[in-house]
Design a protein around this motif. Structure first.
Motif, short mmCIF file in Angstrom:
data_model
loop_
_atom_site.label_atom_id
_atom_site.label_comp_id
_atom_site.label_asym_id
_atom_site.label_seq_id
_atom_site.Cartn_x
_atom_site.Cartn_y
_atom_site.Cartn_z
N ALA A 81 0.80 -1.23 0.00
CA ALA A 81 0.00 0.00 0.00
C ALA A 81 0.83 1.28 0.00
CB ALA A 81 -1.00 0.00 1.16
N ARG A 82 2.05 1.20 -0.50
CA ARG A 82 2.83 2.43 -0.65
C ARG A 82 2.23 3.27 -1.77
NH1 ARG A 82 8.93 0.44 -1.14
NH2 ARG A 82 7.95 -1.56 -1.47
N GLN A 83 2.29 4.56 -1.62
CA GLN A 83 1.82 5.46 -2.65
C GLN A 83 2.94 5.69 -3.67
OE1 GLN A 83 -1.38 6.59 -2.91
NE2 GLN A 83 -1.69 5.16 -1.23
N GLY A 84 2.58 5.90 -4.89
CA GLY A 84 3.57 6.17 -5.92
C GLY A 84 3.57 5.10 -6.99
N ASP A 85 4.33 5.33 -8.02
CA ASP A 85 4.39 4.40 -9.14
C ASP A 85 5.65 3.57 -9.11
OD1 ASP A 85 1.99 4.70 -10.36
OD2 ASP A 85 2.67 6.14 -11.86
N ASP A 86 5.90 2.90 -8.01
CA ASP A 86 7.13 2.13 -7.90
C ASP A 86 6.96 0.67 -8.30
OD1 ASP A 86 5.59 1.34 -5.81
OD2 ASP A 86 7.06 1.79 -4.26
N GLY A 87 5.74 0.22 -8.57
CA GLY A 87 5.54 -1.16 -8.98
C GLY A 87 5.83 -2.17 -7.89
N SER A 88 5.59 -1.79 -6.62
CA SER A 88 5.96 -2.67 -5.52
C SER A 88 4.93 -3.78 -5.27
CB SER A 88 6.16 -1.87 -4.24
OG SER A 88 4.96 -1.23 -3.86
N ALA A 89 3.72 -3.65 -5.78
CA ALA A 89 2.71 -4.71 -5.60
C ALA A 89 3.00 -5.85 -6.58
CB ALA A 89 1.32 -4.15 -5.85
N ARG A 90 2.58 -7.06 -6.17
CA ARG A 90 2.80 -8.24 -7.01
C ARG A 90 1.49 -9.01 -7.11
NH1 ARG A 90 6.74 -5.73 -7.84
NH2 ARG A 90 8.89 -6.23 -7.38
N LEU A 91 1.09 -9.32 -8.33
CA LEU A 91 -0.11 -10.11 -8.57
C LEU A 91 0.32 -11.47 -9.11
CD1 LEU A 91 -3.18 -10.47 -8.85
CD2 LEU A 91 -2.98 -9.44 -11.14
N TYR A 92 0.01 -12.50 -8.33
CA TYR A 92 0.33 -13.88 -8.72
C TYR A 92 -0.96 -14.54 -9.20
CZ TYR A 92 4.61 -13.08 -6.11
OH TYR A 92 5.81 -12.58 -5.66
N GLU A 93 -0.92 -15.12 -10.40
CA GLU A 93 -2.12 -15.72 -10.98
C GLU A 93 -1.85 -17.12 -11.52
OE1 GLU A 93 -4.78 -12.50 -12.97
OE2 GLU A 93 -2.70 -12.11 -13.57
N ASN A 94 -2.93 -17.90 -11.59
CA ASN A 94 -2.93 -19.25 -12.16
C ASN A 94 -1.97 -20.20 -11.44
OD1 ASN A 94 -4.78 -18.34 -14.09
ND2 ASN A 94 -3.13 -17.65 -15.41
N PRO A 95 -2.34 -20.66 -10.25
CA PRO A 95 -1.47 -21.60 -9.54
C PRO A 95 -1.35 -22.92 -10.29
CG PRO A 95 -3.59 -21.40 -8.43
CD PRO A 95 -3.58 -20.38 -9.53
N VAL A 96 -0.13 -23.41 -10.38
CA VAL A 96 0.11 -24.69 -11.06
C VAL A 96 0.50 -25.79 -10.06
CG1 VAL A 96 0.68 -23.66 -13.28
CG2 VAL A 96 2.48 -24.01 -11.61
N GLU A 97 0.82 -25.38 -8.83
CA GLU A 97 1.18 -26.34 -7.78
C GLU A 97 0.96 -25.68 -6.43
OE1 GLU A 97 5.07 -28.91 -6.29
OE2 GLU A 97 5.29 -27.52 -7.96
N ILE A 98 0.46 -26.44 -5.49
CA ILE A 98 0.26 -25.94 -4.13
C ILE A 98 0.95 -26.89 -3.16
CG2 ILE A 98 -1.42 -25.42 -2.32
CD1 ILE A 98 -3.38 -24.61 -4.52
N VAL A 99 1.73 -26.33 -2.24
CA VAL A 99 2.43 -27.11 -1.22
C VAL A 99 1.88 -26.70 0.14
CG1 VAL A 99 4.67 -27.56 -0.14
CG2 VAL A 99 4.50 -27.36 -2.62
N VAL A 100 1.42 -27.69 0.91
CA VAL A 100 0.82 -27.44 2.21
C VAL A 100 1.45 -28.36 3.25
CG1 VAL A 100 -1.34 -27.45 3.54
CG2 VAL A 100 -1.37 -26.79 1.14
N ALA A 101 1.74 -27.82 4.42
CA ALA A 101 2.17 -28.61 5.58
C ALA A 101 1.26 -28.27 6.74
CB ALA A 101 3.62 -28.31 5.93
N ARG A 102 0.54 -29.26 7.24
CA ARG A 102 -0.38 -29.04 8.35
C ARG A 102 0.20 -29.51 9.69
NH1 ARG A 102 -4.93 -27.14 6.48
NH2 ARG A 102 -5.56 -27.61 4.38
N ARG A 103 1.21 -30.37 9.64
CA ARG A 103 1.84 -30.88 10.86
C ARG A 103 3.31 -30.50 10.86
NH1 ARG A 103 0.12 -35.85 8.85
NH2 ARG A 103 2.25 -36.56 9.18
N GLU A 104 3.86 -30.43 12.07
CA GLU A 104 5.26 -30.00 12.20
C GLU A 104 6.22 -30.93 11.48
OE1 GLU A 104 4.37 -32.81 15.42
OE2 GLU A 104 3.33 -31.03 14.74
N ASP A 105 5.91 -32.22 11.36
CA ASP A 105 6.82 -33.14 10.69
C ASP A 105 6.76 -33.01 9.16
OD1 ASP A 105 4.24 -34.21 10.68
OD2 ASP A 105 4.95 -36.28 10.69
N GLU A 106 5.88 -32.17 8.64
CA GLU A 106 5.78 -31.94 7.20
C GLU A 106 6.46 -30.65 6.75
OE1 GLU A 106 1.38 -33.98 6.56
OE2 GLU A 106 1.51 -31.82 6.90
N VAL A 107 6.84 -29.80 7.70
CA VAL A 107 7.34 -28.47 7.37
C VAL A 107 8.63 -28.51 6.55
CG1 VAL A 107 8.26 -26.33 8.36
CG2 VAL A 107 6.18 -27.35 9.30
#
Length: 149
Positions: free
Chosen positions: A12-38
């Motif tokens: 949310a910085r003001q100005g035209d610095d292009g600091s925001a990033r838009l990530y689209e179309n996930p091709v892979e998701i990695v999830v760890a729900r337990r500590e032994d998966e981290v």
């Protein structure tokens, strides 16, 4: 039509610095729900090139530090994952104006709101929160605690 998942990171910085990033179309998701998966989840992310974005819970750090690992199981187990990252097909840098334009287009906003968020969410009425808490508690998952702070 359902929109493909995306992730918009904007500091949310003001100005035209292009600091925001838009990530689209996930091709892979990695999830760890337990500590032994981290560790395995983070190794998978590190070994695969691409546009990765996501979140690492504070408690995931316990699993990575040998002297704290015995405490990880007792402090983990909340509703959310310890690691959640997606590898996206594309990442687009956005300026502040670009974020507002993208938000307005995604929300179908035709009001001309400066931040483009007119239809994304209703404003929060803080005064109404105490009356809403009992309803939220009834709808929450078992074991989840919702309290005013």
């Amino acid at each position: 039509m359902i929109r493909a998942p995306f992730l918009l990171l904007d500091d949310a910085r003001q100005g035209d610095d292009g600091s925001a990033r838009l990530y689209e179309n996930p091709v892979e998701i990695v999830v760890a729900r337990r500590e032994d998966e981290v560790a395995a989840a983070l190794e998978r992310i590190a070994a695969t090139p691409g546009w990765w974005a996501g979140a690492l819970a504070y408690e995931a750090g316990l699993a990575l530090e040998a002297r704290l690992a015995p405490r990880a199981a007792a402090r983990s187990g909340a509703a959310g994952p310890l690691v959640w990252f997606a590898r996206f097909a594309r990442m687009t840098p956005l300026t502040s104006a670009g974020v507002a334009t993208w938000l307005a287009a995604e929300s179908g906003d035709r009001s001309g709101a400066a931040d483009g968020s007119a239809r994304l969410a209703r404003p929060i009425r803080w005064a109404a929160m105490p009356a809403l808490l009992p309803r939220c508690r009834r709808r929450s998952a078992p074991g989840i605690s919702i309290r005013p702070t």
